[in-house]
Design a protein around this motif. Structure first.
Motif, PDB file in Angstrom:
ATOM      1  N   GLN A 182       0.832  -1.204   0.000  1.00 39.27           N
ATOM      2  CA  GLN A 182       0.000   0.000   0.000  1.00 39.27           C
ATOM      3  C   GLN A 182       0.863   1.250   0.000  1.00 39.27           C
ATOM      4  O   GLN A 182       0.611   2.194  -0.760  1.00 39.27           O
ATOM      5  N   MET A 183       1.874   1.264   0.852  1.00 39.11           N
ATOM      6  CA  MET A 183       2.737   2.440   0.922  1.00 39.11           C
ATOM      7  C   MET A 183       3.536   2.620  -0.373  1.00 39.11           C
ATOM      8  O   MET A 183       3.745   3.735  -0.820  1.00 39.11           O
ATOM      9  N   LYS A 184       3.953   1.531  -0.966  1.00 38.55           N
ATOM     10  CA  LYS A 184       4.722   1.606  -2.211  1.00 38.55           C
ATOM     11  C   LYS A 184       3.883   2.201  -3.336  1.00 38.55           C
ATOM     12  O   LYS A 184       4.401   2.935  -4.179  1.00 38.55           O
ATOM     13  N   LYS A 185       2.584   1.907  -3.357  1.00 35.88           N
ATOM     14  CA  LYS A 185       1.693   2.388  -4.419  1.00 35.88           C
ATOM     15  C   LYS A 185       1.261   3.833  -4.216  1.00 35.88           C
ATOM     16  O   LYS A 185       0.789   4.463  -5.151  1.00 35.88           O
ATOM     17  N   LYS A 186       1.408   4.353  -3.019  1.00 31.02           N
ATOM     18  CA  LYS A 186       0.919   5.701  -2.739  1.00 31.02           C
ATOM     19  C   LYS A 186       1.641   6.726  -3.590  1.00 31.02           C
ATOM     20  O   LYS A 186       2.854   6.801  -3.601  1.00 31.02           O
ATOM     21  N   ARG A 187       0.889   7.509  -4.308  1.00 28.47           N
ATOM     22  CA  ARG A 187       1.439   8.612  -5.090  1.00 28.47           C
ATOM     23  C   ARG A 187       0.848   9.934  -4.609  1.00 28.47           C
ATOM     24  O   ARG A 187       1.392  10.981  -4.836  1.00 28.47           O
ATOM     25  N   GLU A 188      -0.284   9.828  -3.971  1.00 31.00           N
ATOM     26  CA  GLU A 188      -0.942  11.009  -3.429  1.00 31.00           C
ATOM     27  C   GLU A 188      -1.238  10.714  -1.968  1.00 31.00           C
ATOM     28  O   GLU A 188      -1.765   9.661  -1.629  1.00 31.00           O
ATOM     29  N   TYR A 189      -0.838  11.619  -1.118  1.00 26.98           N
ATOM     30  CA  TYR A 189      -1.003  11.407   0.304  1.00 26.98           C
ATOM     31  C   TYR A 189      -2.128  12.278   0.836  1.00 26.98           C
ATOM     32  O   TYR A 189      -2.113  13.486   0.674  1.00 26.98           O
ATOM     33  N   VAL A 190      -3.100  11.635   1.421  1.00 29.15           N
ATOM     34  CA  VAL A 190      -4.234  12.330   2.002  1.00 29.15           C
ATOM     35  C   VAL A 190      -4.119  12.170   3.515  1.00 29.15           C
ATOM     36  O   VAL A 190      -4.049  11.047   4.014  1.00 29.15           O
TER      37      VAL A 190
END
Length: 121
Positions: A85-93
């Protein structure tokens, strides 16, 4: 006078940019702390399960040993999923780490993790 206004505007923009950067850094650090906590839970399960197997040694009941190994497997899968999940994150909400407690800070929203742990949503 125009130079003073330009300088004041420039300083104001720089201050606003600095405040935004500080807030972003704060969210990243708070998110990292929340993520470490999320990883710590399955890591604790692994550690305690392995310690149990070591304490019982070769005398462990095969059914109990299989149950403990299944728990370890599930914990490793949870760690793998969190890392993915963290690796796929491109936008942080950002979202509240503890809803209703602003002092607890914010963290990066991990939607998949929240779906598995509704108490955190």
């Amino acid at each position: 006078m125009a130079d003073e206004n330009h300088t004041t505007d420039d300083i104001s923009r720089r201050l606003a940019a600095a405040e935004l950067q500080i807030e972003r850094s704060k969210v990243v650090m708070e998110s990292l702390a929340g993520f470490c906590h999320a990883l710590g839970q399955p890591a604790t399960v692994l550690l305690s399960s392995i310690e149990l197997l070591k304490m019982q040694g070769a005398g462990t009941d095969p059914a109990m040993q299989k149950q403990i190994l299944d728990i370890c497997y599930d914990a490793v899968i949870e760690i793998r999923d969190l890392l993915a999940q963290m690796k796929k994150k491109r936008e942080y909400v950002a979202e509240a780490y503890l809803p209703g407690n602003e002092k607890a800070g914010n963290m990066i929203s991990l939607q998949e993790w929240n779906e598995k742990n509704p108490a955190n949503s």
